[in-house]
Design an enzyme around this catalytic site. Sequence first.
Site, mmCIF file in Angstrom:
data_model
loop_
_atom_site.group_PDB
_atom_site.id
_atom_site.type_symbol
_atom_site.label_atom_id
_atom_site.label_comp_id
_atom_site.label_asym_id
_atom_site.label_seq_id
_atom_site.Cartn_x
_atom_site.Cartn_y
_atom_site.Cartn_z
ATOM 1 N N LYS A 115 0.845 -1.197 0.000
ATOM 2 C CA LYS A 115 0.000 0.000 0.000
ATOM 3 C C LYS A 115 0.881 1.247 0.000
ATOM 4 C CE LYS A 115 -1.813 2.530 3.196
ATOM 5 N NZ LYS A 115 -1.722 3.872 2.586
ATOM 6 N N GLU A 144 10.790 0.787 9.576
ATOM 7 C CA GLU A 144 11.702 1.901 9.259
ATOM 8 C C GLU A 144 10.956 3.172 9.634
ATOM 9 O OE1 GLU A 144 14.695 1.462 8.127
ATOM 10 O OE2 GLU A 144 14.648 -0.583 7.369
ATOM 11 N N CYS A 196 13.503 10.983 6.266
ATOM 12 C CA CYS A 196 13.584 10.414 7.614
ATOM 13 C C CYS A 196 14.961 10.618 8.224
ATOM 14 C CB CYS A 196 13.253 8.932 7.559
ATOM 15 S SG CYS A 196 14.176 8.084 6.268
ATOM 16 N N SER A 255 5.787 6.767 10.200
ATOM 17 C CA SER A 255 6.050 7.450 11.469
ATOM 18 C C SER A 255 6.219 6.448 12.611
ATOM 19 C CB SER A 255 4.887 8.391 11.776
ATOM 20 O OG SER A 255 3.702 7.648 11.875
ATOM 21 N N THR A 256 6.935 6.883 13.624
ATOM 22 C CA THR A 256 7.159 6.036 14.803
ATOM 23 C C THR A 256 5.832 5.722 15.489
ATOM 24 O OG1 THR A 256 9.400 6.861 15.079
ATOM 25 C CG2 THR A 256 8.335 5.982 17.054
ATOM 26 N N GLU A 313 10.557 15.200 15.486
ATOM 27 C CA GLU A 313 10.795 15.166 14.046
ATOM 28 C C GLU A 313 9.858 16.177 13.383
ATOM 29 O OE1 GLU A 313 9.408 11.720 11.808
ATOM 30 O OE2 GLU A 313 11.285 11.727 10.696
HETATM 31 P P1 NAD Z 1 2.590 7.721 8.492
HETATM 32 O O1 NAD Z 1 3.037 6.777 9.541
HETATM 33 O O2 NAD Z 1 1.512 8.667 8.805
HETATM 34 O O3 NAD Z 1 2.112 6.924 7.203
HETATM 35 C C1 NAD Z 1 2.934 5.989 6.557
HETATM 36 C C2 NAD Z 1 2.069 4.993 5.854
HETATM 37 O O4 NAD Z 1 1.334 4.252 6.833
HETATM 38 C C3 NAD Z 1 1.026 5.597 4.917
HETATM 39 O O5 NAD Z 1 0.915 4.761 3.782
HETATM 40 C C4 NAD Z 1 -0.251 5.547 5.754
HETATM 41 O O6 NAD Z 1 -1.426 5.469 4.981
HETATM 42 C C5 NAD Z 1 -0.052 4.264 6.511
HETATM 43 N N1 NAD Z 1 -0.779 4.153 7.772
HETATM 44 C C6 NAD Z 1 -1.306 5.132 8.541
HETATM 45 N N2 NAD Z 1 -1.890 4.600 9.636
HETATM 46 C C7 NAD Z 1 -1.709 3.256 9.572
HETATM 47 C C8 NAD Z 1 -2.049 2.166 10.409
HETATM 48 N N3 NAD Z 1 -2.692 2.340 11.562
HETATM 49 N N4 NAD Z 1 -1.664 0.915 10.043
HETATM 50 C C9 NAD Z 1 -0.993 0.717 8.900
HETATM 51 N N5 NAD Z 1 -0.649 1.713 8.050
HETATM 52 C C10 NAD Z 1 -0.988 2.974 8.382
HETATM 53 O O7 NAD Z 1 3.911 8.452 8.006
HETATM 54 P P2 NAD Z 1 4.029 9.529 6.853
HETATM 55 O O8 NAD Z 1 3.607 10.828 7.415
HETATM 56 O O9 NAD Z 1 3.408 9.059 5.593
HETATM 57 O O10 NAD Z 1 5.609 9.495 6.577
HETATM 58 C C11 NAD Z 1 6.479 10.237 7.295
HETATM 59 C C12 NAD Z 1 7.170 9.374 8.335
HETATM 60 O O11 NAD Z 1 7.841 8.286 7.700
HETATM 61 C C13 NAD Z 1 8.244 10.144 9.053
HETATM 62 O O12 NAD Z 1 8.172 9.880 10.421
HETATM 63 C C14 NAD Z 1 9.539 9.567 8.473
HETATM 64 O O13 NAD Z 1 10.648 9.683 9.310
HETATM 65 C C15 NAD Z 1 9.170 8.167 8.193
HETATM 66 N N6 NAD Z 1 10.055 7.567 7.186
HETATM 67 C C16 NAD Z 1 11.012 6.672 7.601
HETATM 68 C C17 NAD Z 1 11.888 6.114 6.677
HETATM 69 C C18 NAD Z 1 12.949 5.144 7.120
HETATM 70 O O14 NAD Z 1 13.539 4.498 6.260
HETATM 71 N N7 NAD Z 1 13.200 5.000 8.405
HETATM 72 C C19 NAD Z 1 11.785 6.444 5.332
HETATM 73 C C20 NAD Z 1 10.807 7.351 4.943
HETATM 74 C C21 NAD Z 1 9.928 7.901 5.895
#
Ligand code: NAD
Length: 500
Positions: free
Chosen positions: A205, A279, A313, A258-259, A410
């Site tokens: 997804k 990640e 990230c 996100s964390t 962050e």
């Molecule tokens: P997010 O956690 O809001 O969303 C990430 C994905 O998870 C999206 O596809 C979202 O639809 C989905 N999602 C949301 N709620 C969910 C749930 N309850 N269960 C399963 N999936 C769910 O994060 P974001 O705002 O899209 O991305 C930014 C974050 O991603 C930042 O914290 C960033 O640091 C992190 N990030 C980490 C890495 C890494 O390699 N460590 C790489 C890129 C981004």
Amino acid sequence: MPTLISDQRISRRGRATPELIFGDLWEFDPAPETADPRLQSRYDLFIDGKFVAPKTGRYFDSINPANEQKLAEIALAGDSDVAAAYRAAQRAFETTWGRMPGRERAKYLYRIARLLQDRAREFAVAETLDGGKPIKESRDFDVPMTAAHFFYHAGWADKLEYVAPGRRVAPLGLVGQVIPWNFPLLMLAWKVAPALAMGNCVVLKPAETTSITCLKFATILQDAGLPPGVVNFVTGAGETGAAVMAHPLAAKVAFTGSTEVGKAIMRSLAGTERKMTLELGGKAANIVFDDAPLDQAVEGIVNGIFFNQGHVCCAGSRLLVQESVADRVLAKLKRRIQVLRVGDPIDKNTDIGAINSRAQLRKIQQLVASGVKEGAELYQPSCSLPTKGFYFRPTLFSGVTMSHRIAREEIFGPVLSVLTFRTVDEAIERANNTAYGLSAGVWTDKGSRILKMSTALKAGVVWANTYNKFDPTSPFGGYKESGFGREGGRQGLLDYARLV
Ligand code: NAD
């Protein structure tokens, strides 16, 4: 016309070197990338090798964050769509992909990489329109890196006996994957390429604000002749993601985001036998010692935090600079930030494009307001911003302390917090004083100090005299609340394998 001020500076050798300082930014004519992104007005789910309408009958809009215009409608997958995707993946695993020799799988991965290269400009434009990142980044980084990951893993697929010397490896089966919006194509490649090389089948997804290039990528899979069901794409928001993570057929789940959401997924899967890699977020320290090549460091700092609007990230969002050079570094940084071009991401001259969504823009604004309220000193260049779309000026905070929210949370935007230190030990202590541990940067002339820092810093990646450098051969992943598991390299492949 910009004001040009000529400034005589004295170089280290005592020679006067003329330097031009730009009072204003030169105005360039618009230089939009013109390749056709070949967008459809509506995108369905990609299940079992075909595009299918969602059983929910619902669609949501994907907009261009640069101008808030609608780009396309995206299917909203419900639980039964996710279940259909897993069933298709299971059929593919049992009948084709799971039985195919690695040397045959490799041919598909090569073909996918080559087909993406053929359509690189089209994909770069689509990535920029949907996500807001500058075209020069999607063109020169995201798309070539995505192809590189497929090439790299194609190379592994027929050499899997070397992944874990002395052991045999086997695929896990079906893998559920959820990715974020900051590098839509690249995150897809980090997830799909190793899974396929190892012989797994996938349900993925993408993020709800950036689904378009994922669904365009499905046409590459079709053109490559990938057997139906090996890769399935379901689109939607958090609920769809939760269904992908929770499905009982998934032998492994891989999540980047996100964390906060990572922790929720971990809680929901606690007690199951499912393999998991997470990640998550970061709050990296970019550490500049007084013997560093300062101009080079300033370029690295700018690249580390303003690349992709800070939607990274591993962004170097905390600058730790040794006290004796702090004033010089700050002055150089301010001058450099003054000439960054913020604006239409499709323009080839743009350095900082659009923030991915209104919600993300609000989060950045709130955290920046907290920095001001808590007493840090704000610096922003005076550049004008487009009136429509989501934009934020590159921002620098000095006088930051570790108690400030901007030093701990962050921000995921183009905002740099500057702190100072006096000794090596203090730098280490400050850099590690965070809940995260994804990456760090060290700028110094001394090799021995680089080695010391790289072991003392609790971060998955430590860059030395550079920042934000990626390579498919190099594993990437975090410590502490930045998650666990690795993506890329031999270690990343192992996370998709069963040892037998
Ligand atoms: P997010 O956690 O809001 O969303 C990430 C994905 O998870 C999206 O596809 C979202 O639809 C989905 N999602 C949301 N709620 C969910 C749930 N309850 N269960 C399963 N999936 C769910 O994060 P974001 O705002 O899209 O991305 C930014 C974050 O991603 C930042 O914290 C960033 O640091 C992190 N990030 C980490 C890495 C890494 O390699 N460590 C790489 C890129 C981004």
